[in-house]
Design an enzyme around this catalytic site. Structure first.
Site, PDB file in Angstrom:
ATOM      1  N   ASP A  10       0.874  -1.165   0.000  1.00  0.00           N
ATOM      2  CA  ASP A  10       0.000   0.000   0.000  1.00  0.00           C
ATOM      3  C   ASP A  10       0.918   1.224   0.000  1.00  0.00           C
ATOM      4  O   ASP A  10       2.115   1.116   0.286  1.00  0.00           O
ATOM      5  CB  ASP A  10      -0.886  -0.026   1.246  1.00  0.00           C
ATOM      6  CG  ASP A  10      -1.620   1.280   1.471  1.00  0.00           C
ATOM      7  OD1 ASP A  10      -2.366   1.701   0.574  1.00  0.00           O
ATOM      8  OD2 ASP A  10      -1.411   1.893   2.534  1.00  0.00           O
ATOM      9  N   ASP A  12      -0.187   5.208   0.841  1.00  0.00           N
ATOM     10  CA  ASP A  12      -0.464   6.173   1.910  1.00  0.00           C
ATOM     11  C   ASP A  12      -0.621   5.469   3.246  1.00  0.00           C
ATOM     12  O   ASP A  12      -1.467   4.595   3.408  1.00  0.00           O
ATOM     13  CB  ASP A  12      -1.743   6.959   1.593  1.00  0.00           C
ATOM     14  CG  ASP A  12      -1.609   7.807   0.340  1.00  0.00           C
ATOM     15  OD1 ASP A  12      -0.627   8.565   0.249  1.00  0.00           O
ATOM     16  OD2 ASP A  12      -2.481   7.700  -0.547  1.00  0.00           O
TER      17      ASP A  12
END
Length: 224
Positions: A10, A12
């Site tokens: 991922d 953020d």
């Protein structure tokens, strides 16, 4: 039989800390449509979701038209904030992130990918700003997939790399990342420094507190 392994990150809350820009852009967006700004907890709680899913959660009583306006206003504000500082400053890498990416990239049988709620444009700007344009062999963005936790992003990453589910791991900070991995049949490693409380990372195989702990966590999963 291929011995390739795939680690999908991922972005953020996992690789970069973008909460300052996210909170600021949300404040601008909600102000533009004259709605009260959600709490910091609520805003960070939707990080990782695609905007078309996130905005109805943050403004459940608003119309669909207003949700679209919020999406556009958020995107515009985020771009302006990033442009004013540069991606490297507005969304700094977490400690140890670059070193761990370089370490994993040097392993001949390990491939790296990302699966993010960011747009293609947003991810490109971020990778360019951090000089990571050649780091990931598969990059899945919100433009072309249903929002997390739908497994579409990870299914595409597996398809593009030819890696099997038992040789692939998702690394992320939210329950959406963990649930997406489970839906795709992959293992999941949660990180404690992101935007969701580790208490909600119930689908994670293991939760780590620093990037230094990632190699051991990967070996724990792949050695089972």
């Amino acid at each position: 039989m291929s011995d390739l392994r795939l680690v999908v990150f991922d972005v953020d809350g996992t690789l970069v800390d973008s909460q300052g820009d996210i909170l600021a852009a949300m404040t601008v967006a909600f102000g533009d449509v004259n709605l009260p700004v959600p709490s910091q907890e609520d805003i960070l709680g939707i990080v990782g979701l695609s905007l078309n899913v996130a905005m109805p959660l943050l403004a459940p009583d608003a119309s669909r038209q207003t949700h679209h306006k919020l999406e556009d206003a958020y995107k515009d504000a985020y771009v302006q904030l990033r442009a004013s500082q540069g991606a490297a400053l507005s969304s700094p890498l977490y400690p140890g992130a670059r070193e761990m990416l370089e370490h994993l990239q040097q392993q001949p049988h390990t491939l790296l990918g990302v699966a993010t709620g960011k747009s293609r444009r947003g991810l490109d700007k971020l990778l360019e700003g951090h000089d990571l344009m050649s780091t990931f062999v598969t990059e899945q963005v919100a433009d072309f997939h249903p929002s997390k936790p739908h497994p579409s992003m990870l299914q595409s990453a597996l398809s593009e790399t030819g890696v099997t589910t038992d040789c692939a791991v998702m690394v992320g900070d939210t329950s959406y990342d963990m649930d997406m991995a489970r839906a795709a049949g992959m293992a999941a490693i949660g990180v404690s420094w992101g935007y969701h409380d580790i208490k909600v990372l119930t689908a994670a195989d293991v939760v780590i507190d620093s990037f230094d702990a990632l190699p051991a966590a990967l070996e724990q999963i792949w050695g089972r």
